[in-house]
Design an enzyme around this catalytic site. Structure first.
Site, PDB file in Angstrom:
ATOM      1  N   GLY A  20      23.699  23.260  -6.500  1.00  0.00           N
ATOM      2  CA  GLY A  20      23.226  22.621  -4.899  1.00  0.00           C
ATOM      3  C   GLY A  20      24.595  21.599  -4.823  1.00  0.00           C
ATOM      4  O   GLY A  20      25.304  22.332  -5.205  1.00  0.00           O
ATOM      5  N   CYS A  39      15.869   8.589 -10.287  1.00  0.00           N
ATOM      6  CA  CYS A  39      16.083   8.460 -11.090  1.00  0.00           C
ATOM      7  C   CYS A  39      17.554   8.948 -12.201  1.00  0.00           C
ATOM      8  O   CYS A  39      18.069   9.058 -13.182  1.00  0.00           O
ATOM      9  CB  CYS A  39      15.208   9.856 -13.025  1.00  0.00           C
ATOM     10  SG  CYS A  39      13.470   8.925 -11.977  1.00  0.00           S
ATOM     11  N   LEU A  48       7.586  12.569 -16.342  1.00  0.00           N
ATOM     12  CA  LEU A  48       7.055  13.447 -14.948  1.00  0.00           C
ATOM     13  C   LEU A  48       8.244  14.009 -13.992  1.00  0.00           C
ATOM     14  O   LEU A  48       8.522  13.412 -13.523  1.00  0.00           O
ATOM     15  CB  LEU A  48       5.998  13.075 -14.535  1.00  0.00           C
ATOM     16  CG  LEU A  48       5.597  11.266 -13.453  1.00  0.00           C
ATOM     17  CD1 LEU A  48       6.470  11.835 -12.466  1.00  0.00           C
ATOM     18  CD2 LEU A  48       4.742  11.239 -13.693  1.00  0.00           C
ATOM     19  N   GLU A  73       8.707  13.949  -9.919  1.00  0.00           N
ATOM     20  CA  GLU A  73       8.223  14.284  -8.660  1.00  0.00           C
ATOM     21  C   GLU A  73       7.389  15.434  -7.949  1.00  0.00           C
ATOM     22  O   GLU A  73       8.896  16.686  -8.343  1.00  0.00           O
ATOM     23  CB  GLU A  73       8.678  13.191  -7.556  1.00  0.00           C
ATOM     24  CG  GLU A  73       8.560  12.073  -7.887  1.00  0.00           C
ATOM     25  CD  GLU A  73       9.904  11.246  -7.274  1.00  0.00           C
ATOM     26  OE1 GLU A  73      10.745  11.431  -5.667  1.00  0.00           O
ATOM     27  OE2 GLU A  73      10.189   9.734  -7.558  1.00  0.00           O
ATOM     28  N   THR A 109      12.944   1.054 -12.360  1.00  0.00           N
ATOM     29  CA  THR A 109      14.106  -0.232 -13.176  1.00  0.00           C
ATOM     30  C   THR A 109      15.851   0.248 -12.552  1.00  0.00           C
ATOM     31  O   THR A 109      15.865   1.317 -12.689  1.00  0.00           O
ATOM     32  CB  THR A 109      14.730  -0.009 -14.498  1.00  0.00           C
ATOM     33  OG1 THR A 109      13.719   1.876 -14.333  1.00  0.00           O
ATOM     34  CG2 THR A 109      13.161  -0.462 -14.871  1.00  0.00           C
ATOM     35  N   ASP A 112      -0.276  -3.174  -8.457  1.00  0.00           N
ATOM     36  CA  ASP A 112       0.928  -4.080  -7.990  1.00  0.00           C
ATOM     37  C   ASP A 112       0.968  -5.417  -7.034  1.00  0.00           C
ATOM     38  O   ASP A 112      -0.283  -5.680  -6.427  1.00  0.00           O
ATOM     39  CB  ASP A 112       0.684  -2.764  -6.831  1.00  0.00           C
ATOM     40  CG  ASP A 112       2.483  -1.843  -6.573  1.00  0.00           C
ATOM     41  OD1 ASP A 112       2.731  -1.260  -6.711  1.00  0.00           O
ATOM     42  OD2 ASP A 112       2.985  -2.867  -5.920  1.00  0.00           O
ATOM     43  N   ARG A 115      15.148   8.297  -2.403  1.00  0.00           N
ATOM     44  CA  ARG A 115      16.354   7.910  -3.095  1.00  0.00           C
ATOM     45  C   ARG A 115      17.360   8.626  -3.316  1.00  0.00           C
ATOM     46  O   ARG A 115      17.083   9.702  -4.234  1.00  0.00           O
ATOM     47  CB  ARG A 115      15.458   6.968  -4.337  1.00  0.00           C
ATOM     48  CG  ARG A 115      14.608   5.905  -4.024  1.00  0.00           C
ATOM     49  CD  ARG A 115      13.564   4.997  -5.204  1.00  0.00           C
ATOM     50  NE  ARG A 115      12.504   5.704  -5.414  1.00  0.00           N
ATOM     51  CZ  ARG A 115      11.708   5.983  -6.790  1.00  0.00           C
ATOM     52  NH1 ARG A 115      12.444   4.315  -6.098  1.00  0.00           N
ATOM     53  NH2 ARG A 115      10.583   6.410  -6.588  1.00  0.00           N
ATOM     54  N   LYS A 139      -0.005  -1.969  -0.378  1.00  0.00           N
ATOM     55  CA  LYS A 139       0.189  -0.838  -0.974  1.00  0.00           C
ATOM     56  C   LYS A 139      -1.448  -0.579  -1.838  1.00  0.00           C
ATOM     57  O   LYS A 139      -1.664   0.255  -1.692  1.00  0.00           O
ATOM     58  CB  LYS A 139       1.601  -0.791  -2.072  1.00  0.00           C
ATOM     59  CG  LYS A 139       1.236   0.241  -2.415  1.00  0.00           C
ATOM     60  CD  LYS A 139       2.749   0.826  -3.833  1.00  0.00           C
ATOM     61  CE  LYS A 139       3.733   1.418  -3.374  1.00  0.00           C
ATOM     62  NZ  LYS A 139       5.352   1.370  -4.481  1.00  0.00           N
TER      63      LYS A 139
HETATM   64  N1  LIG Z   1       9.647   8.465 -10.213  1.00  0.00           N
HETATM   65  C1  LIG Z   1      10.377   9.437 -10.836  1.00  0.00           C
HETATM   66  O1  LIG Z   1       9.761  10.512 -10.838  1.00  0.00           O
HETATM   67  C2  LIG Z   1      10.035   8.896 -12.066  1.00  0.00           C
HETATM   68  C3  LIG Z   1       9.898   9.894 -13.778  1.00  0.00           C
HETATM   69  C4  LIG Z   1      10.233   9.581 -14.780  1.00  0.00           C
HETATM   70  C5  LIG Z   1       9.967   7.581 -15.110  1.00  0.00           C
HETATM   71  N2  LIG Z   1      10.378   7.010 -13.964  1.00  0.00           N
HETATM   72  C6  LIG Z   1      10.540   5.070 -14.369  1.00  0.00           C
HETATM   73  O2  LIG Z   1       9.318   5.477 -13.986  1.00  0.00           O
HETATM   74  C7  LIG Z   1       9.344   3.712 -13.664  1.00  0.00           C
HETATM   75  C8  LIG Z   1       8.764   3.643 -12.459  1.00  0.00           C
HETATM   76  O3  LIG Z   1       9.792   4.331 -11.132  1.00  0.00           O
HETATM   77  P1  LIG Z   1       9.174   5.071  -9.669  1.00  0.00           P
HETATM   78  O4  LIG Z   1       9.713   5.643  -9.135  1.00  0.00           O
HETATM   79  O5  LIG Z   1       7.593   5.202  -9.674  1.00  0.00           O
HETATM   80  O6  LIG Z   1       8.812   3.364  -9.070  1.00  0.00           O
HETATM   81  P2  LIG Z   1       8.527   2.595  -8.144  1.00  0.00           P
HETATM   82  O7  LIG Z   1       9.740   1.485  -6.964  1.00  0.00           O
HETATM   83  O8  LIG Z   1       7.902   3.864  -6.473  1.00  0.00           O
HETATM   84  O9  LIG Z   1       7.230   1.753  -7.339  1.00  0.00           O
HETATM   85  C9  LIG Z   1       7.644   0.858  -8.597  1.00  0.00           C
HETATM   86  C10 LIG Z   1       6.096  -0.096  -7.793  1.00  0.00           C
HETATM   87  O10 LIG Z   1       5.773  -0.930  -8.679  1.00  0.00           O
HETATM   88  C11 LIG Z   1       5.665  -2.136  -8.275  1.00  0.00           C
HETATM   89  N3  LIG Z   1       6.196  -3.726  -8.861  1.00  0.00           N
HETATM   90  C12 LIG Z   1       7.071  -4.441  -9.089  1.00  0.00           C
HETATM   91  N4  LIG Z   1       7.411  -5.458  -9.358  1.00  0.00           N
HETATM   92  C13 LIG Z   1       5.792  -5.651 -10.098  1.00  0.00           C
HETATM   93  C14 LIG Z   1       5.284  -6.585 -10.826  1.00  0.00           C
HETATM   94  N5  LIG Z   1       5.645  -8.132 -11.014  1.00  0.00           N
HETATM   95  N6  LIG Z   1       3.622  -6.194 -10.716  1.00  0.00           N
HETATM   96  C15 LIG Z   1       2.921  -5.327 -10.448  1.00  0.00           C
HETATM   97  N7  LIG Z   1       4.002  -4.550  -9.362  1.00  0.00           N
HETATM   98  C16 LIG Z   1       5.054  -4.575  -9.446  1.00  0.00           C
HETATM   99  C17 LIG Z   1       6.234  -2.128  -6.775  1.00  0.00           C
HETATM  100  O11 LIG Z   1       5.959  -2.972  -5.845  1.00  0.00           O
HETATM  101  C18 LIG Z   1       5.721  -0.551  -6.523  1.00  0.00           C
HETATM  102  O12 LIG Z   1       4.979  -0.706  -5.907  1.00  0.00           O
HETATM  103  C19 LIG Z   1      11.106   3.283 -13.038  1.00  0.00           C
HETATM  104  O13 LIG Z   1      11.748   2.892 -14.637  1.00  0.00           O
HETATM  105  C20 LIG Z   1      11.635   4.557 -12.815  1.00  0.00           C
HETATM  106  O14 LIG Z   1      13.168   5.336 -13.847  1.00  0.00           O
HETATM  107  C21 LIG Z   1      10.333   7.497 -12.470  1.00  0.00           C
END
Ligand SMILES: NC(=O)c1ccc[n+]([C@@H]2O[C@H](COP(=O)([O-])OP(=O)(O)OC[C@H]3O[C@@H](n4cnc5c(N)ncnc54)[C@H](O)[C@@H]3O)[C@@H](O)[C@H]2O)c1
Length: 450
Positions: free
Chosen positions: A264, A271, A161, A163, A86, A30, A339, A35
C-alpha cells in the site's frame, strides 16, 4: 458489575457499548458536551459498522448511559476505564499524556469525595488508552496523591480493536491483555471479561509494565510487517517480480502468516504512526534504541512522499493543469477516521504540483473537508471520474473493488488508473483498455497487452 468509561472516542465508546452488551452497567463520560448530547439522542459521533444498533439496544435496556459528570459516573463503579486520546506530543514524538493524567486527577477527586460511602470497596482504575511504560505507575501515584485514603487498585488493559471491525474485535478478540499487581484488580477484570473466557478467548495476565509494552510491541511489529512488504514491492518493480505472489508465497509459511502483507501507500491512522514514534522515544530514553522501528518510521514517511511522485510519473511527469479523480480518503476502509491518513500526505503534494482533485470517500468526506479544503468533493465514485485525466485508488473500500471498468473508461478523459492498494489485476485493466499502474508488479499498457 458497574463500570465507568472515561472518553467516548473510537475505543471508549466501543468498549462501553460492548461491556454493556455483556450485561454490565456502563456509564460513558466525555468532556465534550456536544458529543455526549448527540450520544444521549442516540446519534453516533463516529462511523463504525454496527455501533449505532449496539448502543441503541443497550441504552434502551438501561445498561448504557452517557454523561459529562465524571464524579457521578465513578461513584459506585467497580472499575473505571481511562480511554482518552494519547496523541503524539508536538516536537518529540512522545505520547502526550495530558488527557490521561487529567482524567486520573478527576477520578482521584471523585474517589476521595465518596471514600466514606465505599467502605472498603476498592475501585479498579484501568488504563485502556495506549500509554508508554511507566504510565500506570504514574496514574497510581496521582490517585494516591489526590485520594490519600486509598480504596483503589490500578490495572492496564490495552485495547487491540481495529476501526472498521471494532465490535467484532472487542467481542471476539485474539486475546485480552491485563496488567495488574493486586488480586482485587485481577478479580474484577476476570469477572468483566468472563463472557470472553466462556468463548475460550485467551486472557494474558502480566504486570502493568509488561501489559503497556505488549501494546506498543504489537503495533510496531505490525507496522514493520507492512513496511517490509512495501519495500519488497519496490524491489519487485525493479526486478520484474510480482509482490502479490511474493506475499502469498511467504505468507503461507505459518511462521510468517498472511495478514498485514498487503502492499500500500504506507501505513497511517490514529495508532501505528504515533505509537511507533512513542515507542522509539521510550526506547531511546531507556538507552535501548529500537533501530528497526526507527527505520520503519522513516521508510514509511518517505514512502508517502514517493507515492505522490509515482502518481506524477504515471501522469507523464507532470500533473500541472490536470484533473485527478481520487477514491478513498480515510486511512483504511469502514471508518471515517482521517488521522494520519496517507491522503493527507499525498494529495497536498499533487495540489502543489498543479493538479485539481475530484475526490470521493464513502464516510470520510465530512472530516476530509476540514483537513483538505482544496479538493472538489463528489457524490460518488463515478462523478469524481467525469473528465478526469486519471483515477487514483487510495483506500480499498469495498465499493471501489467492483467498479464498472467500461464506464470508468468512458468517464475518464485519459484512461489511466493508479491503484495504490492493488485491488485490481493488470489483465482485467488491460482488457478494459485502461493504462494501469499498481504497486510491486509489472504495469501493463493496453498496447502491450495484446
Ligand atoms: N482508535 C483506535 O483504533 C485505537 C485502537 C486501540 C487503542 N487505541 C488507543 O485508545 C486511546 C483512545 O483512542 P481513540 O481513538 O478512542 O481517541 P479519540 O480521540 O477518538 O477519543 C478520545 C475521547 O476522550 C475524550 N477526553 C479527553 N480527555 C478527557 C477527560 N479528561 N475526560 C473525559 N473525556 C476526555 C475526548 O473528548 C474524546 O472524545 C488512545 O490511547 C489510542 O492510542 C485506539
Amino acid at each position: 458489575m458497574r463500570v465507568a468509561v472515561i472518553g467516548t472516542g473510537y475505543v471508549g465508546l466501543v468498549s462501553g457499548a460492548c461491556f454493556s452488551e455483556f450485561g454490565v452497567e456502563v456509564v460513558c463520560v466525555d468532556t465534550d458536551a456536544a458529543k455526549i448530547e448527540r450520544l444521549q439522542r442516540g446519534e453516533m459521533p463516529i462511523y463504525e459498522p454496527g455501533l449505532e444498533g449496539l448502543v441503541a439496544g443497550n441504552m434502551a435496556a438501561g445498561r448504557l448511559v452517557f454523561t459529562t459528570n465524571l464524579e457521578a459516573a465513578v461513584r459506585g463503579a467497580d472499575a473505571v476505564f481511562i480511554a482518552v486520546g494519547t496523541p503524539s506530543r508536538r516536537g518529540d514524538g512522545h505520547a502526550d499524556l495530558s488527557h490521561v493524567f487529567a482524567a486520573a486527577e478527576e477520578i482521584g477527586r471523585a474517589l476521595a469525595e465518596h471514600a466514606s460511602e465505599r467502605d472498603g470497596h476498592e475501585t479498579v482504575v484501568v488504563t485502556k488508552s495506549t500509554v508508554p511504560v511507566g504510565t500506570g505507575r504514574a496514574v497510581a501515584a496521582i490517585l494516591a496523591r489526590v485520594c490519600p485514603r486509598g480504596g483503589f487498585a490500578v490495572a492496564s488493559n490495552p485495547e487491540f480493536l481495529r476501526e472498521g471491525s471494532a465490535i467484532e474485535d472487542f467481542m471476539r478478540p485474539d486475546r485480552v491483555v491485563i496488567g495488574a499487581d493486586s488480586e482485587r484488580a485481577r478479580t474484577v477484570m476476570r469477572q468483566l471479561y468472563r463472557p470472553l473466557s466462556l468463548i475460550e478467548r485467551p486472557i494474558v495476565f502480566t504486570d502493568i509494565e509488561t501489559a503497556e509494552l505488549i501494546k506498543y510491541a504489537a503495533n510496531a511489529f505490525l507496522a514493520t510487517k507492512i513496511t517490509f512488504i512495501n519495500e519488497i514491492a519496490d524491489l519487485c518493480e525493479r526486478v520484474g517480480a510480482d509482490v502479490q505472489d511474493v506475499a502469498r508465497g511467504i505468507g503461507l509459511d505459518g511462521r510468517i502468516g498472511r495478514k498485514f502483507l498487503h502492499v500500500g501507500p504506507g501505513f497511517g491512522g490514529s495508532c501505528f504512526p504515533k505509537d511507533c514514534r512513542a515507542l522509539v522515544r521510550t526506547a531511546r530514553e531507556a538507552e535501548a534504541p529500537l533501530s528497526i522501528v526507527e527505520t520503519v518510521v522513516g521508510v514509511n514517511d518517505a514512502r508517502k512522499t514517493r507515492m505522490a511522485d509515482k502518481i506524477i510519473a504515471a501522469c507523464g511527469g507532470s500533473v500541472a493543469g490536470k484533473s485527478l479523480a481520487v477514491l478513498g480518503l480515510t486511512f483504511k476502509p469502514n471508518t471515517d477516521d482521517m488521522r494520519d491518513a496517507p491522503s493527507l500526505a499525498i494529495l497536498p503534494r499533487l495540489l502543489a504540483a498543479g493538479a485539481a482533485i475530484r475526490a470521493f470517500d464513502p464516510e470520510g468526506i465530512a472530516e476530509a473537508r476540514k483537513l483538505l479544503p482544496d479538493l472538489v468533493y463528489c457524490r460518488d465514485a463515478y462523478e469524481a471520474m467525469e473528465g478526469a485525466d486519471g483515477l487514483i485508488l487510495l483506500t480499498e473500500w469495498n465499493e471501489f473493488r467492483a467498479l464498472d471498468l467500461a464506464r470508468v473508461g468512458r468517464l475518464l478523459a485519459c484512461p489511466l488508473v493508479v491503484d495504490l492498494r492493488n485491488i485490481y489485476g493488470p489483465p482485467e485493466m488491460a482488457a478494459a483498455g485502461l493504462t494501469y499502474v499498481s504497486l510491486g508488479r509489472p504495469s501493463r499498457h493496453p498496447a502491450s497487452a495484446s
